[in-house]
Design a protein around this motif. Structure first.
Motif, PDB file in Angstrom:
ATOM      1  N   LEU A 145      -3.200  -2.140  13.241  1.00  0.00           N
ATOM      2  CA  LEU A 145      -3.199  -0.699  12.732  1.00  0.00           C
ATOM      3  C   LEU A 145      -2.579   0.647  13.029  1.00  0.00           C
ATOM      4  O   LEU A 145      -3.760   0.197  14.298  1.00  0.00           O
ATOM      5  CB  LEU A 145      -4.441  -1.752  11.910  1.00  0.00           C
ATOM      6  CG  LEU A 145      -4.323  -1.943  10.304  1.00  0.00           C
ATOM      7  CD1 LEU A 145      -3.480  -2.922  10.266  1.00  0.00           C
ATOM      8  CD2 LEU A 145      -5.922  -1.847  10.026  1.00  0.00           C
TER       9      LEU A 145
ATOM     10  N   CYS B  63      -3.234   1.242   5.354  1.00  0.00           N
ATOM     11  CA  CYS B  63      -3.012   0.300   6.548  1.00  0.00           C
ATOM     12  C   CYS B  63      -4.349   2.052   7.525  1.00  0.00           C
ATOM     13  O   CYS B  63      -5.951   0.632   8.083  1.00  0.00           O
ATOM     14  CB  CYS B  63      -2.728  -0.040   7.297  1.00  0.00           C
ATOM     15  SG  CYS B  63      -1.850  -1.608   6.656  1.00  0.00           S
TER      16      CYS B  63
ATOM     17  N   LEU C  77      -5.307  -8.020   6.544  1.00  0.00           N
ATOM     18  CA  LEU C  77      -5.208  -6.799   7.225  1.00  0.00           C
ATOM     19  C   LEU C  77      -4.882  -6.831   8.608  1.00  0.00           C
ATOM     20  O   LEU C  77      -3.812  -6.220   9.078  1.00  0.00           O
ATOM     21  CB  LEU C  77      -6.043  -6.124   7.357  1.00  0.00           C
ATOM     22  CG  LEU C  77      -6.175  -4.689   5.707  1.00  0.00           C
ATOM     23  CD1 LEU C  77      -7.703  -3.237   5.745  1.00  0.00           C
ATOM     24  CD2 LEU C  77      -5.255  -3.838   6.209  1.00  0.00           C
TER      25      LEU C  77
END
Ligand code: ZN
Length: 501
Positions: free
Chosen positions: A195, A337, A498
């Motif tokens: 990320l 994100c 995530l």
């Protein structure tokens, strides 16, 4: 002949007016007042607080309370009047324990400390603030002694913000939450390249940021006919009536998230106050029941709504239209994100959802140690840095990013920080129930519709003000007491997904 209940209500309404007038002075001090006004404002606040306190703790209030207790004895114990009398009585008993002199001195010292802290923070000058913190900690010890406690000094102070909760209870909740947060922080660090949040630090003009955030909170339900939004050094929310709430924001042209999430957060607090039943105006019930519940509302709108994918599916195109160049290469996914990247950082109010709780836990330890004289005030910056390193693995480069960052101690508020983490827990516990009651919740958020969610919160929580205790409300709404499980389940689900671990 005026009945006992009406006489009590009239007196309490006037006390309420004085308190709210004091809040106006405090809001003005942080939003409008030139530095030169500091000393005079501290005196004004001290005088007003002293008068308010004296009027509340006067024997006359006690006499009216006794008469009112008899007057409501035969009514439904859950009626507004019966609850109002009971809450007023509890407030009265607590307030009677505090000497007016202590209240005035606290107001005077903290009123002056704000100007000192603002300058000290700007100049990275701990020694300038240190003697003031010394005075403030001492005033808090005196306050705790006056209020009384059985186990720990912290209990007396915590009770002001989270009634009926003890430090031992806080500790046991924190002990459950801490390993999970540490594990998730480590997991995210091991997959840090998954990320990026670089996009948040491009250039976004201040006006555009504020306009976007105002548009969002208006759609959440913030009514600008009953609320204002201004800038201040430290974002906060306050209110002087059920129909007059104030929120503040700070804006940084090189940080997209600071103003936006700050505003969503303060808006959540404001919506709580705006949702209190109008019938409770100018009574002791016209306020929020505990700071943990108050914070549950800000975190709910900031994180559970504002950091959800559904939210970004709706708002990314709106934001991109406002900043077409900076966001040309982005999508709803990349923004989602970016705003959820986990990374240990120095500033609590800008921390991600996972590391946020760790900030709270070490402040809780530090406050206990200060109050119990386990550390000296001059050792606070080093102790702060050491704890931050233990909990978060980072060390603040300067005291501005360390022990001078928060306004709470400046305002005299010790025992306040734990309510932030409790708020996160409560928000998730409520959310679990909301998702059951509103199966299309994510769909509504994705369409930018928030009236279902706000209506649910008003119906189940906001309207009651202080009528029920925090524990009673949680029980009524979710069928059980405070529970960390929904919060940990939410974090694990979201962040494992995530980061892919
Ligand atoms: Zn808050």
């Amino acid at each position: 002949m005026i009945d006992a209940l009406t006489s009590l209500k009239t007196r309490l309404a006037e006390i309420c007016d004085l308190r709210n007038a004091g809040m106006v002075l405090s809001w003005d001090r942080q939003v409008n007042m030139p530095p030169g006004g500091s000393a005079a404002r501290a005196e004004q606040s001290a005088t007003l607080q002293k008068i308010t306190h004296e009027m509340f703790v006067a024997n006359e209030t006690g006499r009216l309370l006794d008469a009112a207790v008899n007057a409501v004895a035969k009514r439904d114990p859950d009626s507004d009047d019966a609850r109002m009398v009971r809450v007023a009585q509890r407030d009265y008993e607590k307030a009677r324990k505090l000497p007016a002199e202590l209240i005035a001195e606290t107001a005077r010292v903290t009123g002056q400390a704000i100007g000192i802290w603002t300058l000290a923070r700007k100049n990275n000058d701990w020694p300038a603030f240190e003697p003031w913190l010394e005075k403030i900690v001492d005033l808090n010890r005196r306050r705790a002694d006056a209020l009384g406690y059985t186990e720990r000094i912290y209990d007396a102070l915590l009770d002001q913000f989270e009634p009926d909760m003890t430090s031992a209870q806080v500790e046991s909740v924190f002990n459950v939450v801490k390993p999970a947060l540490v594990e998730l922080t480590k997991g995210a660090a091991a997959h840090a390249d998954k990320l990026s949040n670089a996009v948040l630090f491009r250039e976004y003009d201040e006006g555009g940021q504020l306009e976007f955030a105002r548009e969002v909170i208006q759609q959440f339900g913030f009514d600008f006919e009953q609320g204002r939004q201004d800038k201040s050094v430290h974002p906060f929310s306050t209110g002087f009536s059920i129909h007059d709430v104030r929120i503040t924001t700070r804006v940084n042209r090189n940080s997209l998230s600071s103003a936006l999430f700050g505003m969503l957060h303060e808006c959540g607090h404001a919506l709580y106050r705006l949702g209190i039943a109008p019938a409770l105006e100018r009574t002791v019930l016209a306020s929020v029941v505990s700071l943990g519940l108050h914070e549950s509302q800000s975190r709910l709108w900031e994180n559970l709504v504002g950091r959800s994918f559904a939210f970004w599916k709706h708002y990314f195109p709106v934001l991109q239209k406002r900043f077409p160049e900076a966001l040309a290469d982005q999508t709803a996914e990349t923004l989602y994100c970016a705003v959820n990247r986990v990374s240990p950082s120095f500033i609590r109010v800008e921390a991600d959802e996972v590391t946020y709780g760790l900030h709270i836990m070490f402040r809780f330890e530090l406050e206990n140690e200060m109050l119990e004289r386990k550390i000296k005030i001059r050792e606070v910056p080093e102790a702060w840095a050491a704890k931050m390193s233990t909990f978060l693995g980072v060390t603040p480069p300067t005291v501005r990013e360390g022990a001078l960052q928060d306004i709470h101690w400046v305002l005299g508020s010790f025992g306040y920080f734990p309510t932030y983490l409790l708020g996160n827990l409560i928000a998730s516990q409520l959310w679990e129930k909301i998702e059951t009651d509103i199966p299309d919740l994510a769909g509504q958020i994705e369409r930018g519709e928030f009236s279902g969610l706000l209506g649910w919160l008003r119906e189940n929580l906001h309207q009651h003000g202080r009528k029920f205790t925090a524990q009673e409300l949680l029980q009524r709404i979710t069928g059980r007491g405070l529970d960390a499980a929904p919060y940990l389940a939410y974090l694990r689900r979201k962040y494992r997904d995530l980061y892919g671990f």
